[in-house]
Design a protein around this motif. Sequence first.
Motif, PDB file in Angstrom:
ATOM      1  N   ASN A 156       0.680  -1.347  -0.043  1.00 16.76           N
ATOM      2  CA  ASN A 156       0.378  -0.133   0.065  1.00 16.76           C
ATOM      3  C   ASN A 156       0.907   1.429  -0.425  1.00 16.76           C
ATOM      4  OD1 ASN A 156      -1.621  -1.964   1.699  1.00 16.76           O
ATOM      5  ND2 ASN A 156      -2.581  -1.143   0.551  1.00 16.76           N
ATOM      6  N   GLY A 157       0.303   2.498  -0.110  1.00 15.85           N
ATOM      7  CA  GLY A 157       1.132   3.557  -0.922  1.00 15.85           C
ATOM      8  C   GLY A 157       1.972   3.749  -1.501  1.00 15.85           C
ATOM      9  N   PHE A 158       2.048   3.058  -3.008  1.00 10.31           N
ATOM     10  CA  PHE A 158       3.451   3.337  -3.407  1.00 10.31           C
ATOM     11  C   PHE A 158       3.382   3.998  -4.317  1.00 10.31           C
ATOM     12  CE2 PHE A 158       4.373  -0.910  -1.820  1.00 10.31           C
ATOM     13  CZ  PHE A 158       5.651  -1.061  -2.386  1.00 10.31           C
ATOM     14  N   SER A 159       2.265   4.772  -4.238  1.00  4.65           N
ATOM     15  CA  SER A 159       1.849   6.737  -5.583  1.00  4.65           C
ATOM     16  C   SER A 159       2.702   7.347  -4.811  1.00  4.65           C
ATOM     17  CB  SER A 159       1.083   6.261  -5.480  1.00  4.65           C
ATOM     18  OG  SER A 159      -0.343   5.173  -6.459  1.00  4.65           O
ATOM     19  N   LEU A 160       2.434   7.049  -3.750  1.00  2.00           N
ATOM     20  CA  LEU A 160       2.707   8.293  -2.378  1.00  2.00           C
ATOM     21  C   LEU A 160       4.714   7.667  -2.717  1.00  2.00           C
ATOM     22  CD1 LEU A 160       3.496  10.077  -0.010  1.00  2.00           C
ATOM     23  CD2 LEU A 160       2.844   9.141   1.438  1.00  2.00           C
ATOM     24  N   VAL A 161       5.045   6.251  -2.314  1.00  2.33           N
ATOM     25  CA  VAL A 161       6.365   5.981  -2.222  1.00  2.33           C
ATOM     26  C   VAL A 161       7.352   6.711  -3.856  1.00  2.33           C
ATOM     27  CG1 VAL A 161       7.907   3.891  -2.565  1.00  2.33           C
ATOM     28  CG2 VAL A 161       6.289   4.480  -0.881  1.00  2.33           C
ATOM     29  N   ARG A 162       6.869   6.473  -4.835  1.00  2.00           N
ATOM     30  CA  ARG A 162       7.147   6.362  -6.445  1.00  2.00           C
ATOM     31  C   ARG A 162       7.071   8.124  -6.252  1.00  2.00           C
ATOM     32  NH1 ARG A 162       4.329   5.726 -10.098  1.00  2.00           N
ATOM     33  NH2 ARG A 162       2.112   5.228  -8.828  1.00  2.00           N
ATOM     34  N   ARG A 163       6.946   9.090  -5.682  1.00  2.00           N
ATOM     35  CA  ARG A 163       6.410  10.386  -5.338  1.00  2.00           C
ATOM     36  C   ARG A 163       7.876  10.592  -4.698  1.00  2.00           C
ATOM     37  NH1 ARG A 163       1.209  10.483  -5.491  1.00  2.00           N
ATOM     38  NH2 ARG A 163       1.201  10.902  -2.888  1.00  2.00           N
ATOM     39  N   VAL A 164       7.468   9.828  -3.473  1.00  2.00           N
ATOM     40  CA  VAL A 164       9.219   9.907  -2.813  1.00  2.00           C
ATOM     41  C   VAL A 164      10.715  10.086  -2.764  1.00  2.00           C
ATOM     42  CG1 VAL A 164      10.449   9.336  -0.157  1.00  2.00           C
ATOM     43  CG2 VAL A 164       7.824   9.845  -0.149  1.00  2.00           C
ATOM     44  N   LEU A 165      10.498   8.689  -3.944  1.00  2.00           N
ATOM     45  CA  LEU A 165      11.511   8.307  -4.359  1.00  2.00           C
ATOM     46  C   LEU A 165      11.842   9.680  -6.060  1.00  2.00           C
ATOM     47  CD1 LEU A 165      14.085   6.266  -4.694  1.00  2.00           C
ATOM     48  CD2 LEU A 165      12.398   5.314  -6.963  1.00  2.00           C
ATOM     49  N   ASP A 166      10.995  10.225  -6.080  1.00  2.00           N
ATOM     50  CA  ASP A 166      11.256  11.037  -7.304  1.00  2.00           C
ATOM     51  C   ASP A 166      12.072  12.421  -6.664  1.00  2.00           C
ATOM     52  OD1 ASP A 166      10.624   9.705  -9.170  1.00  2.00           O
ATOM     53  OD2 ASP A 166       8.772  10.627  -9.450  1.00  2.00           O
ATOM     54  N   ARG A 167      11.092  12.992  -5.733  1.00  2.00           N
ATOM     55  CA  ARG A 167      11.846  13.452  -4.554  1.00  2.00           C
ATOM     56  C   ARG A 167      12.958  13.628  -3.703  1.00  2.00           C
ATOM     57  NH1 ARG A 167       8.199  16.961  -0.053  1.00  2.00           N
ATOM     58  NH2 ARG A 167      10.078  18.520   0.958  1.00  2.00           N
ATOM     59  N   SER A 168      13.590  12.412  -4.060  1.00  2.00           N
ATOM     60  CA  SER A 168      14.519  11.609  -3.420  1.00  2.00           C
ATOM     61  C   SER A 168      16.438  12.351  -4.190  1.00  2.00           C
ATOM     62  CB  SER A 168      14.905  10.016  -2.594  1.00  2.00           C
ATOM     63  OG  SER A 168      15.234   9.705  -3.547  1.00  2.00           O
ATOM     64  N   GLY A 169      15.943  12.027  -5.271  1.00  2.00           N
ATOM     65  CA  GLY A 169      16.503  11.867  -6.182  1.00  2.00           C
ATOM     66  C   GLY A 169      17.898  10.946  -6.073  1.00  2.00           C
ATOM     67  N   LEU A 170      17.207  10.379  -5.309  1.00  2.00           N
ATOM     68  CA  LEU A 170      17.973   8.554  -5.848  1.00  2.00           C
ATOM     69  C   LEU A 170      16.715   7.979  -6.712  1.00  2.00           C
ATOM     70  CD1 LEU A 170      18.466   7.766  -2.327  1.00  2.00           C
ATOM     71  CD2 LEU A 170      19.922   8.530  -3.736  1.00  2.00           C
ATOM     72  N   SER A 171      17.557   6.558  -6.605  1.00  2.00           N
ATOM     73  CA  SER A 171      17.161   5.507  -7.598  1.00  2.00           C
ATOM     74  C   SER A 171      16.938   4.402  -7.343  1.00  2.00           C
ATOM     75  CB  SER A 171      17.959   5.120  -9.215  1.00  2.00           C
ATOM     76  OG  SER A 171      19.332   4.046  -8.822  1.00  2.00           O
ATOM     77  N   LEU A 172      16.158   3.141  -7.802  1.00  2.00           N
ATOM     78  CA  LEU A 172      15.513   2.121  -6.441  1.00  2.00           C
ATOM     79  C   LEU A 172      17.145   1.163  -6.925  1.00  2.00           C
ATOM     80  CD1 LEU A 172      12.270   1.059  -8.710  1.00  2.00           C
ATOM     81  CD2 LEU A 172      12.910   1.691  -6.273  1.00  2.00           C
ATOM     82  N   LYS A 173      17.969   1.655  -7.960  1.00  2.00           N
ATOM     83  CA  LYS A 173      19.880   1.311  -7.259  1.00  2.00           C
ATOM     84  C   LYS A 173      20.624   0.800  -6.454  1.00  2.00           C
ATOM     85  CE  LYS A 173      19.534  -0.887 -12.408  1.00  2.00           C
ATOM     86  NZ  LYS A 173      20.742  -0.550 -13.734  1.00  2.00           N
ATOM     87  N   ASN A 174      19.949   2.698  -6.193  1.00  2.00           N
ATOM     88  CA  ASN A 174      20.714   3.002  -5.125  1.00  2.00           C
ATOM     89  C   ASN A 174      20.578   2.529  -3.623  1.00  2.00           C
ATOM     90  OD1 ASN A 174      20.743   5.947  -7.230  1.00  2.00           O
ATOM     91  ND2 ASN A 174      22.074   5.462  -6.777  1.00  2.00           N
ATOM     92  N   GLN A 175      21.175   2.730  -3.243  1.00  2.00           N
ATOM     93  CA  GLN A 175      21.912   2.019  -1.425  1.00  2.00           C
ATOM     94  C   GLN A 175      20.685   2.536  -0.643  1.00  2.00           C
ATOM     95  OE1 GLN A 175      24.789   1.548   1.115  1.00  2.00           O
ATOM     96  NE2 GLN A 175      24.230  -0.544   1.888  1.00  2.00           N
ATOM     97  N   LEU A 176      19.747   1.956   0.089  1.00  2.00           N
ATOM     98  CA  LEU A 176      18.530   2.426   1.259  1.00  2.00           C
ATOM     99  C   LEU A 176      19.862   2.810   2.420  1.00  2.00           C
ATOM    100  CD1 LEU A 176      16.392   2.681   2.936  1.00  2.00           C
ATOM    101  CD2 LEU A 176      15.969   0.774   3.659  1.00  2.00           C
TER     102      LEU A 176
END
Length: 289
Positions: A156-176
């Motif tokens: 749940n909440g992945f529409s928000l998650v994807r917005r947060v990811l865009d805002r962070s400037g990181l990619s899914l391949k970056n380390q948490l």
Amino acid sequence: MAPGIGGFGGLFPLGKCFTGDSYLVAGTDGVGTKLKLAFETGIHDTIGIDLVAMSVNDIVTSGAKPLFFLDYFATSHLDVDLAEKVIRGIVDGCQQSDCALLGGETAEMPDFYAEGEYDLSGFAVGIVKKELVIDGNNIVAGDVLIGLPSSGVHSNGFSLVRRVLDRSGLSLKNQLPGNDLTLGEALMAPTVIYVKQVLDIVGKGGVKGIAHITGGGFTDNIPRVFPKGLGAAIYNNSWEAPPVFKWIQEVRSSPANPFLETFIPILGLLLVSSLLSHHGLLVSNRLET
């Protein structure tokens, strides 16, 4: 039907068709826009666990044991290797919930889905004896909430998650940040299936209500198990949030309350018990308040 609109699962009395003292409990759900991250990360072998979890976690809130599960897989053109990965996850989820994968449907709809994309939905049916149904009707003021931890964002909440990811400037391949996992791996962590744990706890007695924390978070899901006029006091320092939630809150930098409302399963399931019973449940099941 019972208990009526608003519950996590629909209950059908077997006595109307057969001689029996039980309800069939049914639930259906999908995994929402978490699929977008599956497409982007290429992680398809756990999304089936999410699919099973969303339905079986709903029906176990009534105290029901899942009996069987059916899936629906729709895509533009069937990629057998990809579909096999998804189905493997569904099989895993059914094994975790101790229910049968009874069947399913695969639909090819050219030009309806983008190449390489698909959609999923699932359907679970369980059973519970009428006298053992957990419906929250006997919850009273002074009862206690016990939270079961989540593995992360669940489904749940992945529409928000994807917005947060865009805002962070990181990619899914970056380390948490502060963790060995990539962001993609952390966000794709499969939903916890609570069935065996919850049925074991319920079997020991003392559970009055159960809420599956999905879309809408605490504020939308907890009231669904309360009798009219009751509310809950939630102390958000009572649990340790998974690292991915800390990252989301830091990036989002917004008040805590909207975060809880929109988001999510920092705790994936909540049990309601009396003040007298809750200590025994915590000790016997090694839970934390």
